[in-house]
Motif scaffolding. Sequence first.
Motif, PDB file in Angstrom:
ATOM      1  N   PRO A 238      77.944  35.053 -27.673  1.00  0.00           N
ATOM      2  CA  PRO A 238      76.560  34.667 -27.310  1.00  0.00           C
ATOM      3  C   PRO A 238      75.635  35.865 -27.137  1.00  0.00           C
ATOM      4  O   PRO A 238      74.457  35.805 -27.525  1.00  0.00           O
ATOM      5  N   LEU A 239      76.200  36.966 -26.638  1.00  0.00           N
ATOM      6  CA  LEU A 239      75.338  38.162 -26.446  1.00  0.00           C
ATOM      7  C   LEU A 239      74.850  38.711 -27.780  1.00  0.00           C
ATOM      8  O   LEU A 239      73.693  39.144 -27.911  1.00  0.00           O
ATOM      9  N   THR A 240      75.723  38.702 -28.792  1.00  0.00           N
ATOM     10  CA  THR A 240      75.327  39.183 -30.120  1.00  0.00           C
ATOM     11  C   THR A 240      74.192  38.308 -30.662  1.00  0.00           C
ATOM     12  O   THR A 240      73.198  38.820 -31.210  1.00  0.00           O
ATOM     13  N   SER A 241      74.329  36.974 -30.467  1.00  0.00           N
ATOM     14  CA  SER A 241      73.270  36.066 -30.937  1.00  0.00           C
ATOM     15  C   SER A 241      71.959  36.362 -30.220  1.00  0.00           C
ATOM     16  O   SER A 241      70.907  36.510 -30.856  1.00  0.00           O
ATOM     17  N   GLY A 244      70.517  39.573 -31.454  1.00  0.00           N
ATOM     18  CA  GLY A 244      70.022  39.455 -32.829  1.00  0.00           C
ATOM     19  C   GLY A 244      68.702  38.712 -32.895  1.00  0.00           C
ATOM     20  O   GLY A 244      67.722  39.217 -33.479  1.00  0.00           O
ATOM     21  N   TYR A 245      68.643  37.510 -32.245  1.00  0.00           N
ATOM     22  CA  TYR A 245      67.412  36.695 -32.283  1.00  0.00           C
ATOM     23  C   TYR A 245      66.243  37.446 -31.653  1.00  0.00           C
ATOM     24  O   TYR A 245      65.152  37.497 -32.197  1.00  0.00           O
ATOM     25  N   SER A 246      66.494  38.073 -30.511  1.00  0.00           N
ATOM     26  CA  SER A 246      65.378  38.727 -29.825  1.00  0.00           C
ATOM     27  C   SER A 246      64.887  39.945 -30.604  1.00  0.00           C
ATOM     28  O   SER A 246      63.688  40.251 -30.628  1.00  0.00           O
ATOM     29  N   GLU A 247      65.806  40.625 -31.283  1.00  0.00           N
ATOM     30  CA  GLU A 247      65.407  41.794 -32.083  1.00  0.00           C
ATOM     31  C   GLU A 247      64.487  41.367 -33.225  1.00  0.00           C
ATOM     32  O   GLU A 247      63.475  42.019 -33.523  1.00  0.00           O
ATOM     33  N   LEU A 248      64.855  40.227 -33.857  1.00  0.00           N
ATOM     34  CA  LEU A 248      64.036  39.720 -34.966  1.00  0.00           C
ATOM     35  C   LEU A 248      62.616  39.408 -34.475  1.00  0.00           C
ATOM     36  O   LEU A 248      61.624  39.769 -35.106  1.00  0.00           O
ATOM     37  N   ILE A 249      62.556  38.740 -33.303  1.00  0.00           N
ATOM     38  CA  ILE A 249      61.234  38.399 -32.747  1.00  0.00           C
ATOM     39  C   ILE A 249      60.457  39.674 -32.424  1.00  0.00           C
ATOM     40  O   ILE A 249      59.286  39.833 -32.749  1.00  0.00           O
ATOM     41  N   GLU A 250      61.163  40.623 -31.810  1.00  0.00           N
ATOM     42  CA  GLU A 250      60.530  41.892 -31.413  1.00  0.00           C
ATOM     43  C   GLU A 250      59.916  42.618 -32.611  1.00  0.00           C
ATOM     44  O   GLU A 250      58.823  43.173 -32.557  1.00  0.00           O
ATOM     45  N   ILE A 259      59.465  30.480 -34.179  1.00  0.00           N
ATOM     46  CA  ILE A 259      59.659  31.146 -32.881  1.00  0.00           C
ATOM     47  C   ILE A 259      60.324  30.217 -31.856  1.00  0.00           C
ATOM     48  O   ILE A 259      61.279  30.596 -31.153  1.00  0.00           O
ATOM     49  N   THR A 260      59.871  28.970 -31.794  1.00  0.00           N
ATOM     50  CA  THR A 260      60.434  28.028 -30.802  1.00  0.00           C
ATOM     51  C   THR A 260      61.925  27.817 -31.059  1.00  0.00           C
ATOM     52  O   THR A 260      62.735  27.779 -30.129  1.00  0.00           O
ATOM     53  N   ARG A 261      62.299  27.677 -32.329  1.00  0.00           N
ATOM     54  CA  ARG A 261      63.718  27.481 -32.646  1.00  0.00           C
ATOM     55  C   ARG A 261      64.559  28.688 -32.192  1.00  0.00           C
ATOM     56  O   ARG A 261      65.634  28.536 -31.625  1.00  0.00           O
ATOM     57  N   PHE A 262      63.997  29.879 -32.432  1.00  0.00           N
ATOM     58  CA  PHE A 262      64.713  31.104 -32.042  1.00  0.00           C
ATOM     59  C   PHE A 262      64.829  31.196 -30.521  1.00  0.00           C
ATOM     60  O   PHE A 262      65.880  31.558 -29.978  1.00  0.00           O
ATOM     61  N   ALA A 263      63.731  30.852 -29.870  1.00  0.00           N
ATOM     62  CA  ALA A 263      63.738  30.876 -28.392  1.00  0.00           C
ATOM     63  C   ALA A 263      64.787  29.893 -27.871  1.00  0.00           C
ATOM     64  O   ALA A 263      65.522  30.178 -26.912  1.00  0.00           O
ATOM     65  N   HIS A 264      64.887  28.726 -28.556  1.00  0.00           N
ATOM     66  CA  HIS A 264      65.876  27.729 -28.156  1.00  0.00           C
ATOM     67  C   HIS A 264      67.297  28.294 -28.296  1.00  0.00           C
ATOM     68  O   HIS A 264      68.148  28.120 -27.417  1.00  0.00           O
ATOM     69  N   GLU A 265      67.531  29.014 -29.418  1.00  0.00           N
ATOM     70  CA  GLU A 265      68.864  29.616 -29.640  1.00  0.00           C
ATOM     71  C   GLU A 265      69.194  30.614 -28.542  1.00  0.00           C
ATOM     72  O   GLU A 265      70.322  30.669 -28.022  1.00  0.00           O
ATOM     73  N   ILE A 266      68.154  31.427 -28.219  1.00  0.00           N
ATOM     74  CA  ILE A 266      68.380  32.435 -27.161  1.00  0.00           C
ATOM     75  C   ILE A 266      68.702  31.726 -25.840  1.00  0.00           C
ATOM     76  O   ILE A 266      69.667  32.081 -25.142  1.00  0.00           O
ATOM     77  N   HIS A 267      67.935  30.700 -25.540  1.00  0.00           N
ATOM     78  CA  HIS A 267      68.149  29.945 -24.303  1.00  0.00           C
ATOM     79  C   HIS A 267      69.552  29.317 -24.274  1.00  0.00           C
ATOM     80  O   HIS A 267      70.290  29.409 -23.299  1.00  0.00           O
ATOM     81  N   HIS A 268      69.903  28.704 -25.416  1.00  0.00           N
ATOM     82  CA  HIS A 268      71.203  28.032 -25.529  1.00  0.00           C
ATOM     83  C   HIS A 268      72.356  29.028 -25.289  1.00  0.00           C
ATOM     84  O   HIS A 268      73.304  28.752 -24.535  1.00  0.00           O
TER      85      HIS A 268
END
Length: 460
Positions: A238-241, A244-250, A259-268
């Motif tokens: 989960p940490l790698t995910s 990864g997601y936050s780096e892409l957004i950054e 963005i919402t889907r990515f935020a959901h993945e990070i939250h999940h």
Amino acid sequence: MKKKINVRLISIAAISIFLTMFLVIGVFYDLFQKQIIEDLKMDTYILKESGVIQNGAETDIIKTYSAEMDDLRITVIDPEGKVLIDTWAYTQEMENHQTRPEFIEALRDGEGTAIRKSETLSQNTFYYAVRMDNGNILRVAKKASSLLDVFGKALPVILMITAVLIAVSSIAAHMLTKSLIAPIENIANHLDEPGEIRVYPELVPFIDTIQKQHQDIMKNARMRQEFTANVSHELKTPLTSISGYSELIENGMVEEEHITRFAHEIHHNATRLLTLINDIIRLSELDATEFENTFENLDLYGIAKSTVEMLHMNAGKHQVSLYFSGTEPCIVFANRQMMEEVLYNLCDNAIRYNNVNGSVWVKVHMEDDHPTLVVKDTGIGIPKEHQERIFERFYRVDKSRSKSTGGTGLGLAIVKHIVAQHHAVLTLDSDTGKGTEIKIQFPNPESFRKEAEIIVTDDQ
Ligand code: ADP
């Protein structure tokens, strides 16, 4: 330890040798004294019977006799204690002998003996006295070595023998220690090889315990190592995910609509991490023996009912029907939080590993005098070959199904731990495609409370 045993054995040998020597010298000296008195007695009787001293004037003959007979001192004393003849001194200068013990004894009993210390410590004077027919006392005396002298003379020999004996006992002690210690050293070198160790029969139970403990320690160490590796692996995903997601957004690489889907993945993934960490913390709490748990009489029926109510929504989401039945009250002597955890984990599994339109039954009742909890589902079931292992930490039959439904692989490990702490018995009955039934039978609260109280007092 070898040195200690060696020193002790040698000390014991040295003390025994000295004691024996002293005792032997003592016994021999006693015999030696008796022999001298015996000899004196014989000389005295020969003198008495020979009649040479009848008239008291034959001092020259007596002197010769005394010189020939090993330097004997011959004295004749009249019944008043006056010395009439003495081969070693002038009779005129001699004091009255009335108080001499051998004289008193001879006068009274016919014969008497005495041993007196001489001027020098190295010699004793032995006396033997008899009453002659004319009433005078004939006394024969002789000087001989004192005990101290005998001992002084024997000392060099004693020391030599002692030195030899100590040398011999040192070698014997060394060999004995070596053979005594050998099996113990053998244990240390072969702890891992059951049956390999040959020791004295008295040590067998001790070795068995040590070997068992050693195996337990090794097993625990291996399990801990595996657990740490598993934990790291589980946390990493989960940490790698998240990373990864936050780096892409950054980096602005995610389009606005994603963005919402990515935020959901990070939250999940963050939620998953939290669940995992909570379970890991809970397991280590359960592992810690010093952790104090309060046990009390609880109504299992009430706890199960409220857990089922709490999980109704969740069951609905999975399109699974959840039923509850039982007899009220169903008293167990238990820890409340642990009971809630057991119920939650079992019901949650029964819902998650179920089929659409499947069912879950939770039942609490008394069975053969034991409070009993049954959680039964019509789910996917557990293949026979996995049934033993599902209680291990992080063991899952279907990894992806477990993860996709929010499983950590730790739920049943926690259940197993709690069941053991409550001295309860868990049975699993499961068929692939048909469903699973898990039954936990708790001890009768009356008998168990007494046992648990003893355990709690022991821990304090
Ligand atoms: P998880 O968090 O993966 O559910 P658990 O320790 O609770 O971990 O369970 C271990 C594994 O046992 C699960 O991954 C699953 O494969 C299997 N399992 C547990 N309960 C059930 C059940 N009621 N039906 C089918 N399989 C089950």
